[in-house]
Design an enzyme around this catalytic site. Structure first.
Site, PDB file in Angstrom:
ATOM      1  CE  LYS A  22      -3.885  -1.910   2.876  1.00 12.28           C
ATOM      2  NZ  LYS A  22      -4.482  -1.829   3.950  1.00 12.28           N
ATOM      3  N   GLY A  61       3.773   2.633   2.781  1.00 13.98           N
ATOM      4  CA  GLY A  61       4.629   1.632   3.258  1.00 13.98           C
ATOM      5  C   GLY A  61       4.777   1.296   4.723  1.00 13.98           C
ATOM      6  CB  CYS A  69       6.582   5.081   7.939  1.00 16.74           C
ATOM      7  SG  CYS A  69       6.221   6.429   9.000  1.00 16.74           S
ATOM      8  CE  LYS A 124       6.733   6.383  16.896  1.00 19.22           C
ATOM      9  NZ  LYS A 124       7.269   4.940  16.656  1.00 19.22           N
ATOM     10  N   GLY A 131       7.455  -4.989  -8.575  1.00 11.92           N
ATOM     11  CA  GLY A 131       8.319  -4.606  -9.724  1.00 11.92           C
ATOM     12  C   GLY A 131       9.748  -5.164  -9.701  1.00 11.92           C
ATOM     13  N   GLY A 179      16.740  -5.106  14.637  1.00 12.37           N
ATOM     14  CA  GLY A 179      17.272  -4.222  13.522  1.00 12.37           C
ATOM     15  C   GLY A 179      16.476  -4.592  12.082  1.00 12.37           C
ATOM     16  CG  HIS A 229       9.230  30.701  32.268  1.00 12.89           C
ATOM     17  ND1 HIS A 229       9.898  29.628  32.769  1.00 12.89           N
ATOM     18  CD2 HIS A 229       8.483  31.338  33.391  1.00 12.89           C
ATOM     19  CE1 HIS A 229       9.537  29.434  34.449  1.00 12.89           C
ATOM     20  NE2 HIS A 229       8.876  30.431  34.436  1.00 12.89           N
TER      21      HIS A 229
END
Length: 472
Positions: free
Chosen positions: A42, A45, A47, A56, A121, A278, A451
């Site tokens: 899709k 990808g 992420c 998240k 591909g 990894g 601040h």
């Protein structure tokens, strides 16, 4: 979905529609190129569908659960038992992903009208990609003056231990796992490992994390997160490197034998093993050998403009191994396309590209660690400022952590900034800009930080590097 005519000609074809690929495709369209994308899964990808976005969302659910459990401290009375619904959190994550995906489809189908060929591909010539369409749709041949390879990466397995999606899982499985395990071993302490350890622990699972915590971060950041996890009652075995010989699948789950740095062996049992050691580039069976594209160490070799050794073929994102992060891939895509269009783009220095880890507490870092700077021969000055004196961090209930600034003692240039604590993944953007503009530590001290905000810790750490921190 693109028209599946057998032979089609374009100015540019993207082999892969992940984060870098879709940025590249849209930028190419903006610059007037006739562009197409080949994508096996899709658009968006890993992420969007299996990595950054769903994890998240799951982490946000964990954060809200934490806040509800601590609500009384803020003056909020929660009547009745506090319970967590894993299925609700999972469905929310899936809805967010679907919403983002539909937005991306709109950009491709309606706004920019970029054709997407759904299938696998393969390069068959320097200017040709043959696509085997999904669902038995036959084949189509695409030719283009320029080709960008963006085939991404996949989770790396422990040799001899196969992923089965049930007892042995990876991050791809975790984002769609229908049932939360009551106990889990997480093998690997990088960003993926600590994020999932943080998710499952806060959801209520018993978590054992095997491996050094965030080994690529500054050593003090790694130590701080290790202590934080231990305080949270996550079992951490930081010095073990178990192999397939140390692992068994049992009737009730998995068993792993781990040894600490003194050689003491412990047997850990859990329902599941999540392997997070990894990722490896997807370079197999995409025709690299047929056209002579050079690889090094399992990645496609590229120069600063993302060019491979074969003229008019580029490679972006995880597949080139420069920095396996989605936002880096985005900028790779822009560089490649703008170079194709003769715009002389600014090359990406990965030392200016931040790394973010979204566990609790968060980590954001950019540039050189203290150790790396010293190994490169710099004489360094270090500035540090803890979160606890920062009023906003205390107000938000997250007073642990610190900011560390690594400075070249000779030029006073900022070499690196490392943050662990609340909003670290947002704050690091300022540090990345400082790196990009080659800011000095004095310029950081002169930057006005509002601040009360957590952002003040960056300015305070810069003051500390010069020997005059105000609030400590």
């Amino acid at each position: 979905m693109a028209d599946a005519g057998q032979n089609q000609q374009f100015d540019l074809v993207l082999l892969g529609g992940g984060t870098g690929g879709y940025w590249a495709a849209i930028r190419a369209k903006q610059l007037g190129l006739n562009v197409a994308v080949v994508e096996e899964y899709k658009i968006g990808g890993v992420c969007l569908h299996k990595g950054c976005i769903p994890t998240k969302a799951m982490l946000k659910s964990a954060s809200v659960f934490d806040t509800v459990k601590e609500a009384k401290e803020y003056g909020v009375e929660v009547n009745g038992d506090t319970a967590f619904s894993y299925d609700t959190a999972l469905q929310r994550s899936l809805r967010i992903v679907d919403g983002q995906y539909r937005g991306l489809q709109y950009l491709f189908d309606k706004k920019h009208k970029i054709p997407v060929f759904l299938g696998r591909g393969k390069l068959t010539a320097r200017d040709t990609i043959e696509v085997t369409l999904n669902d038995g749709g036959g084949k189509v041949t695409l030719t283009a003056r320029d080709i960008i390879i963006n085939t991404g990466s996949r989770p790396r397995a422990i040799p001899g231990i196969e992923f089965d999606g049930r007892r042995v899982i990876n991050s791809d499985h975790a984002v769609v796992l229908e049932r939360m395990p009551k106990s889990i071993i997480v093998r690997g302490g990088g960003a993926t490992g600590v994020e999932w350890a943080s998710i499952y622990h806060r959801y209520g699972a018993k978590v054992t994390l095997v491996g050094r915590i965030v080994p690529n971060e500054d050593h003090e950041i790694s130590q701080q997160l290790t202590r934080a996890f231990q305080r949270q009652k996550i079992d951490v075995v930081p010095d073990a490197r178990p192999t397939s010989d140390d692992f068994d699948i049992t009737d009730n789950g998995v068993r792993m034998r781990v040894r600490d740095k003194k050689g003491k062996e412990t047997v850990v049992e859990a329902e599941m093993l999540l392997v997070a050691i990894g990722r490896q580039a997807n370079i197999e069976d995409i025709g690299l050998e047929a056209v002579g594209v050079k690889t090094e160490g399992g990645f496609i070799a590229v120069d600063s403009m993302m060019r491979t050794n074969v003229e008019h073929i580029y490679a972006i994102g995880d597949v080139n191994g420069q920095q396996m992060l989605a936002h880096t891939a985005q900028h790779h895509g822009l560089i490649a396309v703008e170079h194709i269009c003769g715009l002389n783009p600014f090359p990406l220095d990965v030392l200016n590209s931040p790394s973010c880890t979204y566990c609790e507490p968060e980590i954001g870092s950019v540039g050189l660690t203290e150790q790396a700077a010293r190994e490169l021969g710099y004489e360094v000055q270090i500035g540090k400022f803890p979160m606890r004196p920062n009023a906003k961090a205390v107000i938000e209930g997250h007073p642990d952590g610190f900011t560390k600034v690594v400075v070249d003692a000779d030029t006073k240039d900022v070499l690196g900034i490392h943050i662990i604590g609340p909003h670290a993944t947002e704050l690091i953007a300022e540090a990345a800009l400082a790196r990009f503009l080659n800011a000095s530590v004095e310029e950081l001290t002169m930057t006005v930080h509002p601040h009360p905000t957590v952002s003040e810790v960056i300015g305070q750490a810069a003051h500390d590097a010069l020997g005059h921190a105000i609030d400590i």
